[in-house]
Each structure stands twice: as C-alpha cells, then as structure tokens.
Design an enzyme around this catalytic site. Sequence first.
Site: not given
Length: 546
Positions: A101, A80, A163
């Site tokens: 990440n 991500t 976030d």
Amino acid sequence: MTKKVFLIALMVFLSIDCKSQEKDKINHSPKLVVGIVVDQMRYDYLTRFYDRFGEGGFKRMINDGYNCKNNHFNYVPTYTGPGHASVYTGTTPQNHGIISNNWYDKFAKEEVYCASDPAVKAVGSDSEMERMSPHRMKTTTVSDQNRLHTQLRGKTIGIAIKDRGAILPAGHTANGAYWFRGKDEGKWITSTYYRNELPDWVQKFNASGKAKSYFKVWNTLYDIKTYKESGSDENTFERGYEGKETATFPYDLAKLKDQNRGYDIIKESAYGNSLTADFAIAAIDGEQMGSDEVTDFLTVSFSSTDYVGHNFGVNSKEIEDTYLRLDKDLERFFNALDSKVGKGQYTVFLTADHGAVHVPSYLKSVKIPAGYFDSKKMAEKIQAFVKEKFKAEDLMENASNNQIFFNYSALQKYNIDAEELQKALAHFILQEKQIDKVFTRSQLENGNYTSGIAALLQKGFNQKRSGDIIIVFDPATIMYSLTGSTHGSGLTYDTHAPLLFYGQGIRKGSTTAETHITDIAPTISALLGIAFPNGATGDVLPFVLD
C-alpha cells in the site's frame, strides 16, 4: 449418393457448422463485465455463513455460476494495493510494481503511496490528501485491454470506498474512478487524472443525502442469539469505536460520529458496503453501463469489510453481520443489473484482495501458536549488531513492510560489500525468536524458487522497488495491536480467497483444483476475445468458460 460420399458431405457440413458456431462464440461478448473485490474476504466466509445467506447474493453466484474453491494469492505481501492490482493485471508485484500500500522509494528517499500522484488534484474535494491516479502501476489491466480492443468505445468505471480499490482496478485508461471522502465531507470524489469536474449524476448523488442517511443505529440484522458462526459479542479481542466503552452491539453511529472522524464511521461499519452498492447502481444509470453491444467494464470494491475486520477481528459478531448485510447488498445490486442491463447480458466475477488472520491474542487463548512482534526492539538490535560488526553507522536507510533497505552511499563510504552485509544481517535476524525465515536480495535475484514461501516472496519482489532483506514471521505472528485482525503474509489465512464467476459465458460448477488470483484477468480476456494485460503471467481457466 453412396454411403461414403454421404458421410464425407455430412462431415463437411458439420465442420462448417461448428466453425460458424465457434465464430459466433468468439465474437459474442457480454454487454457489461462487473469485477467485484470484497476487501479482506477469507474463503471460509462463504462456507461459515452460507446457511444464513439469501438466494440472490453469494448463493446466486455459487449455485448458478462457477466456484473455484482452492483459489490463492501466489505472492507476498497480501495487502489491498497489490491485491487489487494483481486481480486486474493478471500478474504479481514483481511485474506490476505495486509492492505494498505504501513503500519506501529508495530513489526519491521518501515513502510513497500506491495511488498517490502529486501531478493531479482532487475533484469534488479541496483536500490535498486526495491527489490520486494509477501512475505507479507499471502494467495494463484487463479493463485497459477492453478499452484498447474496443477503440475506447467500451467504458470503464471504478468504484470503492478506498481510493486504491477504485483506481487500480479501473486501470490507466478509465473513464472515471470514484472513491468516498469521509471526515466532515461525506462525498464521492475523483481526481483531475480523469476529469476536471464531477459528472452530474455524481453531484446529484452527493446532494441526495444518501451518505448522511447511514448515520443511524447499526444493530444485528437478525437476533444476535442466532449468530452462531462467531464468538461472543463482548470479549477482549476487539477494539470498537471511540466513545463507546464496549465493542458490543448496538452502535449508534449518529452519536459516535464526532469522536470517530465524522463520515469515516460509515466507512468503518457494515453500512459502507450499502453506500457502495447505492453508488454502483447509480453509476449504471449515470454512465449508461451495458447499454449497447460494446462491452463496458464496472469495477466495484467493497472496502468496509476490511475496516470491520481490522477493528473487530475475523471471529466477531460484527464481521458475521457485515457479511449477512453484504449478501443483501449483492442481491440488490444483481437485481439492478438484471433490470438495467438484462438477465444473461452481463458477466460477474467476485474475489478478494487478501484474507486475514484470527486475532493472535484469541488464538493464544485457545492454545494455538501466535504472537506479536516488537519491530522497535528488533530495529535497535539490528543497529547495534551492524555497528559492532562493521564499525559503521547509518547502513540501514529504511525498514518497512518486513523489508530492510540499505544506504548504499554509506556502504560505499565504508567500503562494505552489499552481499556481505546481506548475509551477515540475514544470519543475525534469523536467530531471533518469532522470525521464521529471512531472504536476501541476492537470493531473490539469482534463485529460481518454484514452491513455498520463497516462491511467493520472489513473485512479490520487484527488483527496482523492493528492499535488500525480507523477513518472514512465524505463523500467526503480526506487527499490530492486541485487538483486531490484519494480513500480509503468505500463509493460507491470507492467501485463500474466494473466486466466483457468474453470468454470460460462464459454466455452472466448481473445482478444488488450485487456481491463482492472477488467473482472473487472462480468463476474462479469453471470454471477451481481447489481448491479455501486457504483463500477465496467469493462466486462462478453461473449465470456467462455457
């Protein structure tokens, strides 16, 4: 006037007219650019569920916009953080530095998170876990470049449940980035990197009870018997929620919330996407996005698709229902853009941050090679091998993200050459079952790979932040639970992602030519007539632009 003079005059007139039109094109930008990332969206979700989609969501972009059918991530790892950074910077982790990440920081001797920043504090929450900013991303984004080009008059707002999905796309110069704090809070928050208090419109949204309204029953949008594009509802390949014996519809989120971290269960259901669309629509009004002739940038990431995929797998009824509901949320969002910004006044692109593998236990059940890798056993074997061959301990400082980091102090202490250790360890690891390839730091630093997994690894290898050994598993082999899907590889199930363009300045059509995720930012930059992100390595897709 002679025929020759007439023709010359006509050519001059047409030349002037074309230049005038070209000038108009160069200087004319949409009022708003909307970048949409659907977390963990495989390309084949567009084709699998196409017949069930309405006309105003995915189909609106496909039929009235441009569809890049052979779009891929051109690096590893497909996670991500790197995905969102690569979409908006137009380059790969080799340059923007978001290598995963989380990763091991070999200088600080600790694991770091891609968006964490101890220098800031959360705004809207007292949690110490929400100290976030984009400071670890080394290059600019297309949204940064739009801000710079417009002398900071163009506004940028980033929105996502996660976030990192809000922060990295919005870039370093964003006016705001907002993400959803679940647990027992259920609020959209930000950090002091952007501002010291939540704007009125965010406070109003948080107080509206909209998040709480999604504590309701999640059942299939249509009769479950019509869900033909997914496997059986009850099977052994899905995890489900705590407090419910089977991973089967319906799910009473109000009853299950206390055993599933409160508001987090909304994030991990199809309703998290609906909540994101609600908030994005509120942001258009609250921030007056696209309200003047200076181009604004709204980045929206739909994170809940990823949570559902990890939990239930890519072949689940839950993932099918999530995409059918997301299609309706997109239609609602596009309708809001039509009414608030104006039809033909905005440009949208939609892509993903990575794909996902079928649940390996499911693949094995239908005789497709797949499996699960035991990292703990492998670590024990490596330690034993190194101790025996080099008569030394503590040579391995960290193992994470399919990488091994050496302890260079120990290498110096025992007078061990780093390249010798790399070669010996790579040869040893390659003998193990379920290991397909092994690459060393020396290979990636000194080689020049142009195709295959090696090229993807090299583009994902950051000289300063990455490790000394990089391991590649066999296809459909993962380090994960026996239920649910995951991602991270350079294989097509992880790299093949949708890429749709729609709106002002975009042609109608499609292509099967190979495109890359890093081409998005240069293409949008060319549309806007602005400088490319400063580390961009992707190409403009001229066939997309009108």
